[in-house]
Design an enzyme around this catalytic site. Structure first.
Site, mmCIF file in Angstrom:
data_model
loop_
_atom_site.group_PDB
_atom_site.id
_atom_site.type_symbol
_atom_site.label_atom_id
_atom_site.label_comp_id
_atom_site.label_asym_id
_atom_site.label_seq_id
_atom_site.Cartn_x
_atom_site.Cartn_y
_atom_site.Cartn_z
ATOM 1 N N ALA A 157 1.012 -1.108 0.091
ATOM 2 C CA ALA A 157 0.085 -0.023 0.006
ATOM 3 C C ALA A 157 0.765 0.925 -0.103
ATOM 4 O O ALA A 157 0.615 2.282 -0.663
ATOM 5 C CB ALA A 157 -0.764 0.044 1.270
ATOM 6 N N TYR A 158 1.864 1.235 0.829
ATOM 7 C CA TYR A 158 2.709 2.585 1.039
ATOM 8 C C TYR A 158 3.518 2.603 -0.237
ATOM 9 O O TYR A 158 3.601 3.837 -0.842
ATOM 10 C CB TYR A 158 3.730 2.392 2.038
ATOM 11 C CG TYR A 158 4.425 3.639 2.506
ATOM 12 C CD1 TYR A 158 3.882 4.572 3.128
ATOM 13 C CD2 TYR A 158 5.804 3.784 2.004
ATOM 14 C CE1 TYR A 158 4.404 5.886 3.389
ATOM 15 C CE2 TYR A 158 6.591 5.001 2.172
ATOM 16 C CZ TYR A 158 5.872 5.908 3.116
ATOM 17 O OH TYR A 158 6.384 7.010 3.558
ATOM 18 N N CYS A 159 4.147 1.572 -0.784
ATOM 19 C CA CYS A 159 4.665 1.871 -2.187
ATOM 20 C C CYS A 159 3.666 2.207 -3.392
ATOM 21 O O CYS A 159 4.282 3.155 -4.051
ATOM 22 C CB CYS A 159 5.451 0.417 -2.532
ATOM 23 S SG CYS A 159 6.962 0.064 -1.469
ATOM 24 N N SER A 161 1.161 4.030 -3.111
ATOM 25 C CA SER A 161 0.679 5.262 -3.005
ATOM 26 C C SER A 161 1.815 6.247 -3.147
ATOM 27 O O SER A 161 1.639 7.324 -3.924
ATOM 28 C CB SER A 161 0.125 5.609 -1.494
ATOM 29 O OG SER A 161 1.371 5.359 -0.275
ATOM 30 N N LYS A 162 3.081 5.821 -2.679
ATOM 31 C CA LYS A 162 4.119 6.982 -3.018
ATOM 32 C C LYS A 162 4.604 7.006 -4.532
ATOM 33 O O LYS A 162 4.963 8.142 -4.898
ATOM 34 C CB LYS A 162 5.401 6.591 -2.002
ATOM 35 C CG LYS A 162 5.020 6.785 -0.656
ATOM 36 C CD LYS A 162 4.676 8.251 -0.435
ATOM 37 C CE LYS A 162 4.786 8.490 1.055
ATOM 38 N NZ LYS A 162 4.494 9.975 1.246
#
Length: 302
Positions: A157-159, A161-162
Site C-alpha cells: 500500500a505504501y509503495c 501510494s508513494k
C-alpha cells in the site's frame, strides 16, 4: 530556532503550508521553514501537537485541523489560510500513513486508507491550494519516498501510494508550469520519525528491513534530512533528496525490481512462518500518526 539562513536559502516574506505537520517530518519541516523566515500554516489531525509545533515556529505561525482526504474541509482551510496571510507561496504535501505486512494478510480497509491519505490526500491538497499557488506563482512540493524509487515487499500500500504521488506530481508539473507554478518531488529513506519507530516495533518487519542492502537498511536522523528538504523548498527544486545517496537511485531504479524479484523471495521464505503467525498484530496503521488517523476516522463515524 536555528541561525539565520543565507539569502540564497531564505524564505523571508513567504507563506508556507505544511500538511501532516503535527509530528515527524512535517513538524520538523515547519520549524525549519520558519527558521528561514517563512510564515508557516500547519495542517493535521492532532490539535495539541499542531499547537505546540506552531508555538515553536513563532508568532506568525498558525494551525488548522483537517483531514487531507476531505475536499470540502481542505478547500475551506485553503480559503482561511489565504485570508489569514493574504497569499500562499509554498505548499508541502507531506501528510502520510503506513501499514506493513503481507498483502494477502492485510486488512482491505487499512490498505485502502493508506492509499487514500497518501495519494488522494495529496491530490486533494493540490486541488484545494492550486488557486492560491497560481495567484502567487508558487511552489508545490510533494513528499514521496524511497518507496517510489524501490518498491519493496511487505509495503504494497505504501509503495503504491508513494509511486502514485510521484507520478501525479510529475504530471501536474507540466500542466501548471505556464501559470508560473513549480512542482517538486521530495524523496526520503528511512528517517527517524514516529512512523518508522512504530514500524520497528514489529520485530519481523524490523528484521526484514535489517536484511536490506546498505544504505537502505539504515535509519537516518531527522534534522539533516529536513534541512535538505528546506533547501529544496528555498530553491523550488524539481527533485529534493533528504539523503544524498537517493539521487543515485534515480539512475538505477529500473533495475531494482529485477534485483528484488530475484533475492527478496529467499528472505521472505525464511520469514514467512513468523509473518503468518503474527499477521493479526500488523493489520492496523503504524505509529502515533496512524493511531491519530484511526481515532479521527472513528470520531467522524459517531
Amino acid at each position: 530556532m536555528s541561525e539565520a539562513p543565507s539569502s540564497r536559502n531564505s524564505l523571508a516574506g513567504q507563506v508556507a503550508v505544511v500538511t501532516g505537520a503535527a509530528r515527524g517530518v512535517g513538524a520538523e519541516l515547519a520549524r525549519a521553514l520558519a527558521a528561514r523566515g517563512a510564515r508557516v500554516a500547519l495542517i493535521g489531525l492532532e490539535p495539541d501537537e499542531l499547537a505546540a509545533t506552531a508555538a515553536d515556529c513563532g508568532p506568525d505561525a498558525a494551525w488548522w485541523e483537517a483531514d487531507v482526504t476531505d475536499l470540502a474541509a481542505m478547500t475551506s482551510v485553503a480559503e482561511r489560510v489565504s485570508a489569514h496571510y493574504g497569499r500562499v507561496d509554498v505548499v508541502v504535501a507531506n501528510a502520510g500513513i503506513a501499514a506493513g505486512g503481507l498483502f494477502q494478510d492485510s486488512d482491505p480497509d487499512v490498505w485502502r486508507r493508506v492509499v487514500e491519505v497518501n495519494l488522494l490526500g495529496s491530490v486533494t491538497t493540490a486541488r484545494a491550494f492550486l488557486p492560491a499557488l497560481v495567484a502567487a506563482r508558487g511552489y508545490l512540493l510533494q513528499i514521496a519516498s524511497l518507496a517510489a524509487l524501490t518498491p519493496a515487499p511487505l509495503m504494497t500500500a505504501y509503495c503504491a501510494s508513494k509511486s502514485g504521488v510521484e507520478a501525479f506530481a510529475h504530471a501536474l508539473r507540466s500542466e501548471v508550469a505556464n501559470q508560473g507554478v513549480r512542482v517538486g518531488v521530495g524523496y526520503l529513506s528511512w528517517t527517524d520519525t514516529d512512523m518508522v519507530r512504530g514500524a520497528d516495533e514489529d520485530e519481523v518487519m524490523r528484521d526484514m528491513r535489517a536484511s536490506l542492502p546498505w544504505p537502505t537498511n539504515r535509519t537516518y536522523p531527522l534534522a539533516p534530512a529536513v534541512e535538505r528538504i528546506a533547501d529544496g523548498v528555498a530553491r523550488r527544486s524539481v527533485h529534493v533528496y533528504a539523503q544524498g545517496w537517493l539521487r543515485g537511485y534515480q539512475l538505477i531504479r529500473g533495475q531494482i525490481p529485477l534485483f528484488l524479484g530475484r533475492f527478496a523471495p529467499l528472505r521472505l521464505r525464511a520469514l514467512e512462518p513468523r509473518l503468518r503467525a503474527t499477521a493479526d498484530a500488523r493489520r492496523g496503521l503504524v505509529g502515533r500518526g496512524g493511531a491519530a488517523d484511526e481515532a479521527a476516522r472513528k470520531a467522524r463515524q459517531l
